[in-house]
Every structure is written in C-alpha cells, then in structure tokens.
Design a protein around this motif. Structure first.
Motif, PDB file in Angstrom:
ATOM      1  N   GLN A 162       0.793  -1.233   0.000  1.00 32.62           N
ATOM      2  CA  GLN A 162       0.000   0.000   0.000  1.00 32.62           C
ATOM      3  C   GLN A 162       0.828   1.288   0.000  1.00 32.62           C
ATOM      4  N   PRO A 163       1.888   1.401   0.800  1.00 29.52           N
ATOM      5  CA  PRO A 163       2.606   2.680   0.859  1.00 29.52           C
ATOM      6  C   PRO A 163       3.394   3.035  -0.395  1.00 29.52           C
ATOM      7  N   SER A 164       3.720   2.044  -1.233  1.00 28.11           N
ATOM      8  CA  SER A 164       4.627   2.307  -2.357  1.00 28.11           C
ATOM      9  C   SER A 164       3.955   2.355  -3.720  1.00 28.11           C
ATOM     10  N   THR A 185      -6.138   3.926   1.053  1.00 20.37           N
ATOM     11  CA  THR A 185      -4.905   3.634   1.787  1.00 20.37           C
ATOM     12  C   THR A 185      -3.656   3.770   0.921  1.00 20.37           C
TER      13      THR A 185
END
Length: 248
Positions: A162-164, A185
């Motif tokens: 999710q973060p990348s 997200t």
C-alpha cells in the motif's frame, strides 16, 4: 514453431530482447538457448502453454541481467516465487492471462521487482485470495489487477504494498464508480486506470486522494458529461483518457 535449434542464438552475443510468444515449445528447449544469451534483459514467453511445471523448470539463473520476464497466458495457477527470487535484476514480471486465484504469503518476497502485471486472472473471486503478506519485503510501484472479478475491491487487501504503489490498474472489474475503498490507503498513488467499469459519471465528492492523481484512465465507460469544476476536483491531473464514452 514447436522446436528450437540448439544453436539458434549462437551468433548475436549482445542480444537484449527475445520474444517467443505463442510458440508451443518446452522449457528444455528454452533452457538450451540461455548459454548463448547471457546479456539478455527481456524475455517474453507468453502464450506458450508451459503450465506451472514448465515455468518451474526454466533455468533462468543463467541470465542474471534479466530485467523483464513475460510468462502470461501459460495456464499458471500460482506465482512462481522461487523463479522470481533467483533473478536479482528482475524489475517487471508479467503474469497476466493466467489462472492465478491466490497470492500466498511472501509470493514476491526477496525480489527487486517494482512492476507486477496480473491482469486477466481470478484474484477477485475469493475474498481472502491476497494474503496481507504477499508483498512483504517489496517496493512495488506499479500493479495491474485489471479484469480480475474485483467488484468489491478494497485497497487494504494490498497489505504491505500500500505505501509504495504509484500506478494501479483496476480496469474491467465492474466497480461502477469512484468508491472511497478503492484508493483510500494508497498514499503514493498518482496513476489510476479505471477503464471498462460501468462508470456513469464523475461525482462532485471524489475521495480526497484523487487530488493527487496525475493520470486518470476512465475510457470505455458510460460517462456522458464532465462536471464544470473538474479542475478543482482533479487539480494535479496532467492526462485524462476519456475515449469510448458517451460524451457528445
């Protein structure tokens, strides 16, 4: 083509790209070429009918410089994780048009892959098909999940990716609209593909994360007009694909 001469690639020592798509050849025949193409950076063996066993028998460690591998349309039912981990330079893996129904824990662990193409598989059929650990220890920036039966897609199922993720393709999943759960997200998202999802309009209350989008593909939907405040809804947008809609 159903066979390859053992010395077929003996001449071009600096060959960087090899495409063998659509040929019904065996893993053994492909392996016999590797000693002559050690500088290969891209290998496409899509639609060769190799299956899980055939892909598992490929000796790809002989081509350490490989950056892109295409093994789509080979009737795969699972991600060949062991093969991927043996390729330290691999950046892009094309697993599209297979029969992959689940991403197991650590499916892509210990890989340097940044782009995964999984379009036209079966990942949306089961709610728990994607393990939260499937993308552990990775830095995935581009993910194609188009045409995977994700009519109830929720971004949280992407777990550690999710973060990348900057580029996400959700085309052809019958999503119907710009739901908050699709992207809420994904803090790095800049490019979103939502083609062929039965979308009828662009709502005035788009989720906040859409303000960061630089590219939006909403082609092949049912949109017949654009809202007057489209510039404020999508202030970062540079490219929008509206082809094949109902705009007059």
């Amino acid at each position: 083509m159903t066979s390859l001469a053992t010395n077929l690639l003996l001449g071009p020592k600096n060959l960087h790209t090899l495409q063998l798509d659509g040929n019904k050849i065996t893993a053994k025949q492909i392996n016999e070429q590797f000693s002559d193409i050690k500088s290969l950076q891209r290998l496409e063996i899509n639609d060769c009918g190799l299956g899980d066993d055939g892909i598992a028998n490929l000796k790809l460690t002989k081509i350490e410089s490989l950056k892109r591998l295409g093994i789509g349309g080979n009737n795969l039912t699972k991600v060949p994780s062991a093969i991927l981990r043996s390729l330290p330079s691999l950046e892009t893996i094309d697993l599209s048009k297979n029969r992959i129904r689940a991403l197991e824990p650590c499916a892509f662990c210990s890989c340097n892959i940044t782009e995964i193409l999984l379009g036209h598989n079966l990942l949306g059929i089961d709610e728990t098909a994607i393990s939260p650990e499937a993308f552990a220890d990775t830095r995935i920036t581009a993910l194609d999940l188009s045409f995977n039966y994700f009519d109830q897609f929720d971004a949280s199922i992407l777990g550690m990716a999710q973060p990348s993720i900057r580029i996400l393709d959700l085309s052809g999943n019958n999503l119907g609209g710009f739901h908050h759960r699709l992207t809420y997200t994904l803090i790095a998202l800049t490019n979103l593909h939502m083609a062929a999802n039965g979308i009828k309009d662009i709502p005035a209350n788009l989720p906040y994360e859409y303000t960061r989008l630089q590219y939006l593909n909403i082609s092949k939907n049912r949109i017949d007009y654009l809202p007057n405040d489209i510039a404020s809804l999508l202030p970062s947008l540079r490219v929008m694909d509206l082809s094949h809609n109902f705009i007059t």
